[in-house]
Design an enzyme around this catalytic site. Structure first.
Site, PDB file in Angstrom:
ATOM      1  N   LYS A 150      32.467  38.700  42.386  1.00 11.77           N
ATOM      2  CA  LYS A 150      33.723  38.384  41.696  1.00 11.77           C
ATOM      3  C   LYS A 150      33.898  36.891  41.427  1.00 11.77           C
ATOM      4  O   LYS A 150      34.646  36.502  40.513  1.00 11.77           O
ATOM      5  CB  LYS A 150      34.907  38.895  42.512  1.00 11.77           C
ATOM      6  CG  LYS A 150      35.104  40.407  42.474  1.00 11.77           C
ATOM      7  CD  LYS A 150      35.676  40.853  41.144  1.00 11.77           C
ATOM      8  CE  LYS A 150      36.105  42.311  41.190  1.00 11.77           C
ATOM      9  NZ  LYS A 150      36.718  42.743  39.920  1.00 11.77           N
ATOM     10  N   SER A 191      27.212  44.770  45.450  1.00 11.02           N
ATOM     11  CA  SER A 191      28.252  43.924  44.856  1.00 11.02           C
ATOM     12  C   SER A 191      29.098  43.145  45.846  1.00 11.02           C
ATOM     13  O   SER A 191      29.777  42.192  45.460  1.00 11.02           O
ATOM     14  CB  SER A 191      29.173  44.781  43.974  1.00 11.02           C
ATOM     15  OG  SER A 191      29.791  45.788  44.752  1.00 11.02           O
TER      16      SER A 191
END
Length: 503
Positions: free
Chosen positions: A50, A306
């Site tokens: 992110k 992720s």
């Protein structure tokens, strides 16, 4: 997609993010008979991809916009990405988080210098409040996924994969929440390596991209159906911009359930000695399902890991569910005769299979109930076990029974008193002060609680099993009370785990 490729290549992510390794997964590769590599985005400064999109958005703001500061709504990785980026650029940041956000995440964002406002329980409530504050106080809202610069920043993951991979990958598996990562990766990959399949992977209860693909338009999933285990991808509706890209560039979407995600977390630990968060392991779960479905062999497969922002408290729950997710454990409820020698005979029927759990409960003077978890080696072994047990006993397979795995396995031993009628419900409570009081206040004094079992795994939502003294005809009026309280719930009165062990 040429516009996106140019924006991806000109992204300024490396002023804050790092180029993460593409790591061979030797154990997975051997077991699956394919060449599996892991894109380790869990190794970013904030342990998540992110940071790429957040920084690329914020660094491009004008001086006037920077002076106003940035605001975001998030309970996890996006919050840390925005806070870290703002700190690096010397910009004030305000993060709106749900009141049930675990303290470890609140503390992590605060440590990065951001101011925090706690509001609501779900993302939609936090996001709506953040937009109001942005309008009132002039902050620039940084969307977690539905923004061109954010998508471009996430797309740099694809640039690295294609540069690092010796051969062109046959398929890249990408976790999907709002779609920023999969849109960025798909736009770049399909432009430069169109034969590489880009496969999105969603949590089974939050498959908003799969729903949109099937409908040909964006749809909103009801909150009560959303998967909250993989909270990093628990999104009700795919982004408008991300869907525009995904419907052109994503080849397919695979879904994974909680047990499969837990098994993938274990796989990643076995290969890397690192612990991914549930959303972080989602791509590996999808990759495994793809290989099994297609019978794929000797392919070059990449899974994006992720993130690794997982609460330590959740590890017990993850380890409990991993064996089921790998199809190495079955959970059964078995009725056996209450006669001398019947217990021994039952255990002999089980054979030499390792037992992971065993609960015995006297039922009547003629019957007893056994709740048992058994290790199995393959689907054939499971079928053989079920056949041998079913020949002599009444058997209920509870391997996929959420109430059984979350609650009943920890409760075997208690039953209703006498012949009082009872209705059973399973709830998800927001993990914040006052949640139980709100529940009891909403019920008032009409409904007598006969059973209450609470479990939390370091998540934002606690799992609760509640029994009420009520007749079947009371379902409607009780349901009206429960709807007013506003917590997600499911009736479990007819669940065989309850009927066998708690009734």
């Amino acid at each position: 997609m040429e516009k996106y490729v140019k924006k991806i290549l000109s992204s300024r992510v490396y002023e804050a993010a790092v180029e993460t390794p593409l790591q061979p997964a030797r154990n997975l590769s051997t077991r699956l008979d394919n060449h599996v590599q892991l894109k380790r985005e869990d190794m970013q400064p904030v342990f998540s991809f992110k940071i790429r999109g957040a920084y690329n958005k914020i660094v491009r703001l004008s001086e006037e916009a920077r002076a106003r500061g940035v605001i975001a709504a998030s309970a996890g990785n996006h919050a840390q990405g925005v806070a870290y980026s703002a700190q690096q650029l010397g910009i004030k940041a305000l993060i709106v988080m749900g009141r049930n956000t675990p303290s470890i995440k609140v503390d992590a964002v605060r440590a990065l210098g951001a101011k925090i406002v706690l509001h609501g329980d779900a993302y939609d409530e936090a996001a709506a409040h953040a937009l109001k504050l942005a309008e009132r106080d002039g902050y620039v809202f940084v969307h977690p996924y539905d923004d061109v610069d954010v998508i471009a920043g996430q797309g740099t993951v694809a640039v690295e994969i294609l540069n690092q991979h010796v051969a062109v990958p046959d398929a890249i598996f990408v976790p999907v929440g709002g779609g920023g990562l999969v849109a960025g990766i798909a736009a770049y990959v399909k432009y430069l390596a169109p034969d590489t399949r880009v496969i999105g992977v969603e949590a089974e209860g939050s498959a908003c991209l799969a729903a949109a693909m099937a409908a040909g338009r964006r749809v909103r999933l009801p909150f009560e159906s959303l998967d909250l285990f993989a909270d990093g991808v628990s999104v009700a509706q795919i982004g408008k911009e991300t869907f525009k890209v995904a419907k052109r560039c994503v080849d397919e979407v695979i879904t994974a359930n909680t047990d499969e995600i837990c098994a993938a977390i274990k796989d990643l630990f076995d290969d890397t000695r690192s612990i991914a968060e549930p959303a972080g392991a989602l791509a590996v779960a999808g990759l495994k399902k793809f290989v099994e479905r297609e019978g794929a062999r000797d392919l070059n497969l990449v899974a994006v890991v992720s993130g690794a922002n997982v609460n330590f408290d959740r590890l017990r729950h993850i380890s409990e569910r991993a064996e089921v997710g790998e199809h190495r454990e079955v959970v059964l409820g078995v009725t056996i005769p209450e006669t001398p020698g019947s217990f021994l005979k039952f255990c002999k029927t089980l054979g030499n299979r390792p037992v992971s759990e065993f609960n015995y409960r006297f039922a009547t003077d003629r019957e007893a109930q056994v709740y048992v978890g058994l290790q199995v080696t393959a689907a054939d072994d499971r079928a053989e076990l079920m056949a041998s047990l079913s020949a002599g006993y009444v058997v209920h397979d509870m391997t996929d029974n959420e109430a059984a795995k979350l609650h009943v396995r920890h409760m075997v031993g208690g039953r209703t008193f006498g012949s009082k009628p009872e209705l059973l419900y399973r709830f998800e409570f927001p993990e914040r002060p006052g949640a139980l009081l709100r529940f009891l206040t909403g019920l008032g004094s009409r409904w007598n609680i006969t059973m209450f079992h609470y479990r939390n795994h370091g998540a934002a939502w606690g799992r609760v099993l509640v029994g009420f003294e009520a007749e079947p005809r009371d379902r409607r009026s009780l349901g009206e009370y429960l709807k007013r309280i506003g917590y997600r719930y499911w009736e479990e009165t007819d669940n065989p785990a309850y009927q066998l062990f708690l009734r």
